[in-house]
Structures are given as C-alpha cells and as structure tokens.
Design a protein around this motif. Structure first.
Motif, PDB file in Angstrom:
ATOM      1  N   HIS A 268      32.820  46.701  44.913  1.00 19.58           N
ATOM      2  CA  HIS A 268      32.573  47.807  45.846  1.00 19.58           C
ATOM      3  C   HIS A 268      33.340  47.617  47.151  1.00 19.58           C
ATOM      4  CE1 HIS A 268      29.518  50.429  43.955  1.00 19.58           C
ATOM      5  NE2 HIS A 268      29.247  49.351  43.232  1.00 19.58           N
ATOM      6  N   HIS A 269      33.398  46.393  47.644  1.00 18.79           N
ATOM      7  CA  HIS A 269      34.205  46.127  48.838  1.00 18.79           C
ATOM      8  C   HIS A 269      35.680  46.424  48.574  1.00 18.79           C
ATOM      9  CE1 HIS A 269      31.581  44.431  51.930  1.00 18.79           C
ATOM     10  NE2 HIS A 269      30.929  43.785  50.992  1.00 18.79           N
ATOM     11  N   SER A 270      36.142  46.051  47.384  1.00 13.51           N
ATOM     12  CA  SER A 270      37.545  46.256  47.030  1.00 13.51           C
ATOM     13  C   SER A 270      37.894  47.736  47.002  1.00 13.51           C
ATOM     14  CB  SER A 270      37.833  45.617  45.668  1.00 13.51           C
ATOM     15  OG  SER A 270      39.195  45.698  45.336  1.00 13.51           O
ATOM     16  N   VAL A 271      37.018  48.542  46.385  1.00  9.70           N
ATOM     17  CA  VAL A 271      37.253  49.984  46.316  1.00  9.70           C
ATOM     18  C   VAL A 271      37.163  50.623  47.695  1.00  9.70           C
ATOM     19  CG1 VAL A 271      36.270  52.145  45.453  1.00  9.70           C
ATOM     20  CG2 VAL A 271      36.572  50.202  43.905  1.00  9.70           C
ATOM     21  N   ALA A 272      36.202  50.177  48.493  1.00  4.07           N
ATOM     22  CA  ALA A 272      36.042  50.754  49.835  1.00  4.07           C
ATOM     23  C   ALA A 272      37.251  50.459  50.714  1.00  4.07           C
ATOM     24  CB  ALA A 272      34.774  50.203  50.487  1.00  4.07           C
ATOM     25  N   TRP A 273      37.837  49.270  50.546  1.00  8.04           N
ATOM     26  CA  TRP A 273      38.951  48.875  51.415  1.00  8.04           C
ATOM     27  C   TRP A 273      40.301  49.383  50.913  1.00  8.04           C
ATOM     28  CZ3 TRP A 273      42.566  44.376  51.249  1.00  8.04           C
ATOM     29  CH2 TRP A 273      43.233  44.193  52.466  1.00  8.04           C
ATOM     30  N   LYS A 274      40.491  49.409  49.598  1.00  7.45           N
ATOM     31  CA  LYS A 274      41.812  49.709  49.040  1.00  7.45           C
ATOM     32  C   LYS A 274      41.900  51.065  48.353  1.00  7.45           C
ATOM     33  CE  LYS A 274      42.353  44.782  48.034  1.00  7.45           C
ATOM     34  NZ  LYS A 274      42.433  43.752  46.999  1.00  7.45           N
ATOM     35  N   GLY A 275      40.748  51.726  48.164  1.00  7.77           N
ATOM     36  CA  GLY A 275      40.738  52.961  47.396  1.00  7.77           C
ATOM     37  C   GLY A 275      40.441  52.684  45.935  1.00  7.77           C
ATOM     38  N   ASP A 276      40.078  53.738  45.196  1.00  7.24           N
ATOM     39  CA  ASP A 276      39.633  53.563  43.815  1.00  7.24           C
ATOM     40  C   ASP A 276      40.687  52.909  42.926  1.00  7.24           C
ATOM     41  OD1 ASP A 276      37.312  54.718  44.583  1.00  7.24           O
ATOM     42  OD2 ASP A 276      37.495  56.525  43.371  1.00  7.24           O
ATOM     43  N   VAL A 277      41.905  53.427  42.957  1.00 11.71           N
ATOM     44  CA  VAL A 277      42.920  52.967  42.005  1.00 11.71           C
ATOM     45  C   VAL A 277      43.301  51.512  42.269  1.00 11.71           C
ATOM     46  CG1 VAL A 277      45.256  53.291  41.141  1.00 11.71           C
ATOM     47  CG2 VAL A 277      43.824  55.289  41.633  1.00 11.71           C
ATOM     48  N   VAL A 278      43.730  51.211  43.489  1.00  6.52           N
ATOM     49  CA  VAL A 278      44.170  49.848  43.809  1.00  6.52           C
ATOM     50  C   VAL A 278      42.984  48.884  43.809  1.00  6.52           C
ATOM     51  CG1 VAL A 278      45.287  48.386  45.536  1.00  6.52           C
ATOM     52  CG2 VAL A 278      46.134  50.704  45.133  1.00  6.52           C
ATOM     53  N   GLU A 282      43.119  45.631  41.445  1.00  8.89           N
ATOM     54  CA  GLU A 282      43.236  44.280  41.983  1.00  8.89           C
ATOM     55  C   GLU A 282      41.996  43.429  41.718  1.00  8.89           C
ATOM     56  OE1 GLU A 282      44.701  44.147  45.976  1.00  8.89           O
ATOM     57  OE2 GLU A 282      46.597  45.104  45.407  1.00  8.89           O
ATOM     58  N   MET A 283      40.895  44.038  41.322  1.00  6.23           N
ATOM     59  CA  MET A 283      39.723  43.245  40.937  1.00  6.23           C
ATOM     60  C   MET A 283      39.915  42.578  39.579  1.00  6.23           C
ATOM     61  SD  MET A 283      37.053  42.557  42.696  1.00  6.23           S
ATOM     62  CE  MET A 283      35.870  42.181  41.391  1.00  6.23           C
ATOM     63  N   ARG A 284      40.852  43.057  38.795  1.00  6.94           N
ATOM     64  CA  ARG A 284      41.003  42.546  37.437  1.00  6.94           C
ATOM     65  C   ARG A 284      41.293  41.050  37.396  1.00  6.94           C
ATOM     66  NH1 ARG A 284      44.559  47.596  34.840  1.00  6.94           N
ATOM     67  NH2 ARG A 284      42.833  49.108  34.863  1.00  6.94           N
ATOM     68  N   ARG A 285      41.934  40.536  38.442  1.00  4.42           N
ATOM     69  CA  ARG A 285      42.275  39.120  38.448  1.00  4.42           C
ATOM     70  C   ARG A 285      41.050  38.224  38.634  1.00  4.42           C
ATOM     71  NH1 ARG A 285      44.434  40.558  43.861  1.00  4.42           N
ATOM     72  NH2 ARG A 285      46.421  40.938  42.850  1.00  4.42           N
ATOM     73  N   HIS A 286      39.914  38.807  39.031  1.00  6.06           N
ATOM     74  CA  HIS A 286      38.739  38.005  39.352  1.00  6.06           C
ATOM     75  C   HIS A 286      37.724  37.896  38.202  1.00  6.06           C
ATOM     76  CE1 HIS A 286      39.718  37.571  43.617  1.00  6.06           C
ATOM     77  NE2 HIS A 286      40.092  38.825  43.597  1.00  6.06           N
ATOM     78  N   TYR A 287      37.783  38.805  37.239  1.00  5.94           N
ATOM     79  CA  TYR A 287      36.712  38.852  36.236  1.00  5.94           C
ATOM     80  C   TYR A 287      36.612  37.582  35.401  1.00  5.94           C
ATOM     81  CZ  TYR A 287      36.547  43.833  37.369  1.00  5.94           C
ATOM     82  OH  TYR A 287      36.432  45.030  38.029  1.00  5.94           O
ATOM     83  N   THR A 288      37.750  37.009  35.028  1.00  3.83           N
ATOM     84  CA  THR A 288      37.727  35.821  34.185  1.00  3.83           C
ATOM     85  C   THR A 288      36.902  34.714  34.822  1.00  3.83           C
ATOM     86  OG1 THR A 288      39.852  36.303  33.145  1.00  3.83           O
ATOM     87  CG2 THR A 288      39.132  34.007  33.140  1.00  3.83           C
ATOM     88  N   ASN A 289      37.079  34.509  36.117  1.00  6.70           N
ATOM     89  CA  ASN A 289      36.357  33.428  36.783  1.00  6.70           C
ATOM     90  C   ASN A 289      34.888  33.768  36.991  1.00  6.70           C
ATOM     91  OD1 ASN A 289      38.366  31.356  37.192  1.00  6.70           O
ATOM     92  ND2 ASN A 289      39.370  32.773  38.567  1.00  6.70           N
ATOM     93  N   TYR A 290      34.569  35.013  37.300  1.00  8.38           N
ATOM     94  CA  TYR A 290      33.158  35.375  37.444  1.00  8.38           C
ATOM     95  C   TYR A 290      32.395  35.180  36.143  1.00  8.38           C
ATOM     96  CZ  TYR A 290      33.192  37.456  42.144  1.00  8.38           C
ATOM     97  OH  TYR A 290      33.256  37.647  43.497  1.00  8.38           O
ATOM     98  N   LEU A 291      33.057  35.388  35.015  1.00 13.57           N
ATOM     99  CA  LEU A 291      32.382  35.351  33.716  1.00 13.57           C
ATOM    100  C   LEU A 291      32.654  34.079  32.935  1.00 13.57           C
ATOM    101  CD1 LEU A 291      33.180  39.038  32.705  1.00 13.57           C
ATOM    102  CD2 LEU A 291      31.101  38.170  33.806  1.00 13.57           C
ATOM    103  N   LYS A 292      33.269  33.118  33.599  1.00 14.64           N
ATOM    104  CA  LYS A 292      33.630  31.872  32.926  1.00 14.64           C
ATOM    105  C   LYS A 292      32.391  31.200  32.345  1.00 14.64           C
ATOM    106  CE  LYS A 292      35.958  27.452  33.740  1.00 14.64           C
ATOM    107  NZ  LYS A 292      36.932  27.629  32.646  1.00 14.64           N
ATOM    108  N   GLY A 293      32.512  30.742  31.105  1.00 14.35           N
ATOM    109  CA  GLY A 293      31.425  30.019  30.465  1.00 14.35           C
ATOM    110  C   GLY A 293      30.558  30.855  29.555  1.00 14.35           C
ATOM    111  N   LEU A 294      30.740  32.178  29.583  1.00 20.25           N
ATOM    112  CA  LEU A 294      29.966  33.030  28.683  1.00 20.25           C
ATOM    113  C   LEU A 294      30.638  33.046  27.312  1.00 20.25           C
ATOM    114  CD1 LEU A 294      29.122  36.044  31.008  1.00 20.25           C
ATOM    115  CD2 LEU A 294      27.591  34.220  30.264  1.00 20.25           C
ATOM    116  N   PRO A 295      29.898  32.781  26.267  1.00 16.17           N
ATOM    117  CA  PRO A 295      30.508  32.734  24.932  1.00 16.17           C
ATOM    118  C   PRO A 295      30.928  34.122  24.453  1.00 16.17           C
ATOM    119  CG  PRO A 295      28.121  32.536  24.767  1.00 16.17           C
ATOM    120  CD  PRO A 295      28.447  32.491  26.231  1.00 16.17           C
TER     121      PRO A 295
END
Length: 355
Positions: A268-278, A282-295
């Motif tokens: 939500h911070h990312s969308v508020a600061w950069k707009g919906d598209v960007v 740009e959040m896509r690079r973070h998902y792997t680490n947030y979800l690391k360890g889930l089978p």
C-alpha cells in the motif's frame, strides 16, 4: 548514549542501510515499524540533483514517521557535491550522508562511491566541501579500502573526522571484494578503539542474526550496526536483535498472517508513493523474501508477479494467509566462525534467518 550531532539514537542503534532500488519510503516504513533506529534514502547522484533529474528528485522524499532519516548523496566533484548537499538539506532531513562505499563500476569509474578510495586527499577535500555547505550533521559510509594493498580505513576515519564528519559507517570489505567473501570487522574495531576517534563508528557487513549482532557488539565494540540485505523481506530483524540483546531470548518468528500483513502494508505504501502501475511492479522483487520458507509457494509467487491490480495482489496474499495459516516457521541459524561470524565454508550468509 549514541548521538550524531543533536540526534539521540539510544544505547546501541540499528541502522537501515541505503540500498539502491530497495530502501525507498515504502520499504523504510515497514522497517521503521519494526525497530530501525536510523534510516537513509537510496543513494542520490549529485549531478542528477543539480540537473533536476526526476528520479534523483523523487529519492529526496522523506516523511516525518521515518525520523531520524538521512539523505545519502554521491559524486566525484566538490562543487556538485556541495550543491547537492544544499539541495538535500532544503528537504529537511536529519542529516546528510556521503556514499564512499558503492562498488559498482559505473559509479567508481567516475571517481565516486568507493572509487574515491583511490584518492584519499580528494576524498578529504570533497568531504570538507560538503561539511561546509550545510548546517546539518554530515556522516560517511565507506569501505576498508580499494583493495587488500590499500586497507587504509584507519587513516581515512581520522582525516574525515578532522574535517567535520559526525559519524562513520564502515562496510567490512574492500571495493575489489564487492560483496564476496567474508566481511572483516577487525579494522572496524581498530577504528572504533583508536583514541583519536571521538565520533560514533557503526559496523556493516553480514550481520544477519541476533547472535551475530550481540557478538559484534561484544567483540568489536562498535557504537551500532547497519543492516542491509538481512532486512529485505524481513524487517522484523531489527526488533529481533533488540529483544535478544535485552533478554538473551529469541522472539518467535513472524507468522504467515504477520508476514502477509506487513507485505500488504509495504504494498500500500508502494502504490501510494509510486502510483498503481509502478508501485505494483516494483513490489514484485520483495515477495520471494516475505514468503521464504513456505512449502510449494512457487505457484503463488508466480501469480503475485503477474498481478496487475492492487485487488488481485491482495486476493492472492489473502489466499496464502488462509492456506498456510497453520504453517510453523522454524528458526535456522548460519554456522558461525570465530573470526567474523560467517559460515565456515566462506559462502554468503542467507540473511533471511527464518525459513
């Protein structure tokens, strides 16, 4: 009590490292919520600020909830750096930091970042010009030296202190090491224990667990620690270290619900600061680490990096929260050597300590 100018940072502050394309305001928001004591913007080109480049100007955005926060600038010439410091100061940060540590070739070939470690007199002149250009505290982040034959950080720290910097962060590698091999904290310790050094000395490099942070404090005596890669997708690292330092016990790892909550807040911070598209892109690079360890999470990650709307991303995250609600994360700790708290096999630490 550690202070930079009039900024009180507590007894042993934990700093969030400035990381290009990572430590933007959305990322800093979740790190602040989870215990970061001092944060910095992504590094900003002095030439870009003077040219009024849109990307450089956007990096100046700071918010009151982040404080204390510093703006980090880089460049290889005195006048543009002094002007950039004045432009940065006009946005009312708490301090200005100079990047003398970036090892990337496109930066160093211009005599900026770690490139200036080849020319210490110029480094001193440039620093003095920045200090004279602003009333804000000026700090520096740098490395041990250019290569193993020029590990001159002890001289550098003294000379930069003499021209007015008010704190220094030292990454325990040379430029030629880039991010490979072990971070060597022994020279960081020598700087800290130099009787001529009166400013705070912060250590940086391969601190990924509470145990490593406690050991670094005890063995090397630094005033605080700067954390970079360990916080990517895992902002809980700051509070975990603080809790371990206070109690000697570990906080339980964040649950799936907590990971999804913080990931959504980041989104939500990312969308508020950069707009919906960007913001979504740009959040896509973070998902792997947030979800690391889930089978068996690969299919969900694929969905997340192909979603095009905020509602779609949130729906996938909500599904993950439900499907993995009973998953229990186990704590994993890298094998630590006696010398500098890295795996004995000399490989890079996996900085996401829970999986």
């Amino acid at each position: 009590m550690v202070k930079i100018g009039n900024i009180n940072l507590g007894d042993f502050p934990l700093l969030l490292a400035p990381m290009e394309d990572v430590s933007d305001p959305p990322f800093r928001a979740v790190c602040k919520e989870n215990g970061a004591d001092l944060m910095y913007t992504e590094f900003i080109s002095s030439e870009g600020l003077i040219r009024d480049a849109i990307k450089s100007r956007q990096k100046l955005d700071i918010f009151d909830y982040e404080r204390p926060v510093g703006i980090q600038i880089f460049g290889g010439d005195e006048e543009p750096m002094a002007m950039a410091a004045q432009i940065a100061a006009a946005t009312n940060p708490d301090l200005v930091d100079i990047n003398y540590g970036c090892p990337v070739k496109k930066v160093t070939c211009k005599g900026a970042g770690a490139g200036i470690l080849k020319d210490i007199p110029k480094m001193v002149r440039l620093t003095a010009a920045v200090v004279k250009s602003t009333n804000l505290p000026v700090t520096v982040k740098t490395r041990l030296g250019w290569d193993d034959d020029s590990r001159n950080i002890e001289e550098v720290a003294e000379r930069l202190q003499d021209v007015g910097i008010q704190a220094i962060t030292i990454h325990g590698r040379t430029r030629t090491q880039m991010y490979k091999g072990n971070a060597d904290w022994t020279l960081i310790s020598k700087v800290k224990n130099n009787p001529h050094i009166k400013i705070p000395v912060f250590g940086n490099g391969d601190i990924c667990t509470p145990e490593q942070a406690v050991a670094a404090r005890a063995k090397y005596g630094v005033d605080g620690i700067m954390i970079g890669r360990a916080a990517i997708g895992y902002p809980w690292i700051f509070n975990e270290i603080k809790h371990f330092m206070r109690t000697g016990e570990h906080l339980p790892p964040p649950t799936v619900l907590e990971r999804v909550r913080v990931c959504k807040k980041h989104l939500h911070h990312s969308v508020a600061w950069k707009g919906d598209v960007v913001g979504i892109l740009e959040m896509r690079r973070h998902y792997t680490n947030y979800l690391k360890g889930l089978p068996h999470i690969k299919d969900f990650r694929l969905q997340l990096v192909t979603c095009k709307t905020l509602a779609e991303v949130e729906q996938v995250l909500d599904t993950i929260a439900v499907q993995y609600k009973d998953h229990i994360f186990e704590r994993t700790t890298p094998q630590i050597t006696n010398s500098n708290y890295l795996p004995a096999n000399n490989e890079m630490v996996d900085c996401n300590v829970y999986g």
